[in-house]
Motif scaffolding. Structure first.
Motif, PDB file in Angstrom:
ATOM      1  N   HIS A  72      44.592  48.494  45.566  1.00  0.00           N
ATOM      2  CA  HIS A  72      43.423  48.086  44.788  1.00  0.00           C
ATOM      3  C   HIS A  72      42.823  49.269  44.042  1.00  0.00           C
ATOM      4  CE1 HIS A  72      43.515  44.111  46.549  1.00  0.00           C
ATOM      5  NE2 HIS A  72      43.745  44.700  47.711  1.00  0.00           N
ATOM      6  N   LEU A  76      37.187  48.557  42.017  1.00  0.00           N
ATOM      7  CA  LEU A  76      37.090  47.330  42.810  1.00  0.00           C
ATOM      8  C   LEU A  76      36.695  47.652  44.244  1.00  0.00           C
ATOM      9  CD1 LEU A  76      37.516  44.231  43.009  1.00  0.00           C
ATOM     10  CD2 LEU A  76      39.881  44.737  43.663  1.00  0.00           C
ATOM     11  N   ALA A  79      33.077  48.660  44.660  1.00  0.00           N
ATOM     12  CA  ALA A  79      32.145  47.553  44.427  1.00  0.00           C
ATOM     13  C   ALA A  79      32.120  46.553  45.585  1.00  0.00           C
ATOM     14  CB  ALA A  79      32.503  46.832  43.133  1.00  0.00           C
ATOM     15  N   CYS A  80      32.957  46.766  46.595  1.00  0.00           N
ATOM     16  CA  CYS A  80      33.023  45.860  47.745  1.00  0.00           C
ATOM     17  C   CYS A  80      31.719  45.917  48.533  1.00  0.00           C
ATOM     18  CB  CYS A  80      34.189  46.279  48.639  1.00  0.00           C
ATOM     19  SG  CYS A  80      34.432  45.203  50.068  1.00  0.00           S
ATOM     20  N   PRO A  81      31.333  44.793  49.163  1.00  0.00           N
ATOM     21  CA  PRO A  81      30.169  44.853  50.055  1.00  0.00           C
ATOM     22  C   PRO A  81      30.344  45.996  51.058  1.00  0.00           C
ATOM     23  CG  PRO A  81      30.906  42.592  49.797  1.00  0.00           C
ATOM     24  CD  PRO A  81      31.936  43.459  49.116  1.00  0.00           C
ATOM     25  N   SER A  82      29.267  46.711  51.323  1.00  0.00           N
ATOM     26  CA  SER A  82      29.366  47.901  52.164  1.00  0.00           C
ATOM     27  C   SER A  82      28.418  47.830  53.349  1.00  0.00           C
ATOM     28  CB  SER A  82      29.059  49.152  51.336  1.00  0.00           C
ATOM     29  OG  SER A  82      27.727  49.125  50.869  1.00  0.00           O
ATOM     30  N   ALA A  96      32.419  37.556  52.776  1.00  0.00           N
ATOM     31  CA  ALA A  96      32.130  38.185  51.486  1.00  0.00           C
ATOM     32  C   ALA A  96      33.130  39.296  51.174  1.00  0.00           C
ATOM     33  CB  ALA A  96      30.708  38.736  51.474  1.00  0.00           C
ATOM     34  N   VAL A  97      33.555  40.032  52.185  1.00  0.00           N
ATOM     35  CA  VAL A  97      34.544  41.091  51.988  1.00  0.00           C
ATOM     36  C   VAL A  97      35.873  40.480  51.547  1.00  0.00           C
ATOM     37  CG1 VAL A  97      35.902  42.885  53.141  1.00  0.00           C
ATOM     38  CG2 VAL A  97      33.435  42.704  53.570  1.00  0.00           C
ATOM     39  N   ARG A  99      36.381  37.532  50.166  1.00  0.00           N
ATOM     40  CA  ARG A  99      36.182  36.901  48.862  1.00  0.00           C
ATOM     41  C   ARG A  99      36.201  37.951  47.744  1.00  0.00           C
ATOM     42  NH1 ARG A  99      32.207  33.656  50.146  1.00  0.00           N
ATOM     43  NH2 ARG A  99      30.574  35.165  49.714  1.00  0.00           N
ATOM     44  N   HIS A 100      35.650  39.127  48.003  1.00  0.00           N
ATOM     45  CA  HIS A 100      35.621  40.199  47.009  1.00  0.00           C
ATOM     46  C   HIS A 100      37.030  40.538  46.516  1.00  0.00           C
ATOM     47  CE1 HIS A 100      34.221  43.837  44.992  1.00  0.00           C
ATOM     48  NE2 HIS A 100      35.230  44.481  45.573  1.00  0.00           N
ATOM     49  N   TYR A 101      37.996  40.462  47.412  1.00  0.00           N
ATOM     50  CA  TYR A 101      39.382  40.781  47.058  1.00  0.00           C
ATOM     51  C   TYR A 101      40.214  39.535  46.750  1.00  0.00           C
ATOM     52  CZ  TYR A 101      38.402  45.526  48.506  1.00  0.00           C
ATOM     53  OH  TYR A 101      37.873  46.797  48.596  1.00  0.00           O
TER      54      TYR A 101
END
Length: 118
Positions: A72, A76, A79-82, A96-97, A99-101
């Motif tokens: 990746h 990207l 910008a992932c949830p952290s 959410a993690v 879904r982000h990918y």
């Protein structure tokens, strides 16, 4: 396939994107609870006084001298949830993690987490 024992040896090494751009430093590995295979890693990113951890899938990852290369792009991943460096990903934050990918999320039949820190 990367084995959990192998990737643990790479903690504190650089994580790079396909172009070789440094994303951050490998902090921990998370396994898929249904298979016990490495699924995600947390990468420490940010300024020295404001670190945070982002998640990145390990599918397709490879290792080299002093680095782990993920499939990746750096933008990207960043910008992932952290989470904070001392925090734990809440169960409700897992989806959410994924879904982000663009990955499917499948908790256990009784609602168990899909990820566990390895």
């Amino acid at each position: 396939m990367i084995r959990i024992g192998d990737i643990r040896e790479w903690r504190t090494h650089d994580v790079v994107d396909p172009g070789g751009h440094k994303i951050g430093v490998l902090e921990a590995v998370y396994v898929d609870t249904s298979s016990d295979e490495p699924a995600m890693a947390t990468v420490q990113v940010g300024l020295p006084t404001r670190h945070r951890l982002v998640f990145v899938p390990l599918d397709g990852a490879s290792v080299g001298p002093g680095y782990v290369k993920v499939v990746h792009d750096k933008a990207l991943v960043k910008a992932c949830p952290s989470i904070g460096t001392d925090d734990v990903l809440p169960a409700e934050g897992e989806e959410a993690v994924f879904r982000h990918y663009g990955l499917g999320y499948q908790p256990g039949a009784a609602g168990e987490r899909q990820l566990a820190r390895g």
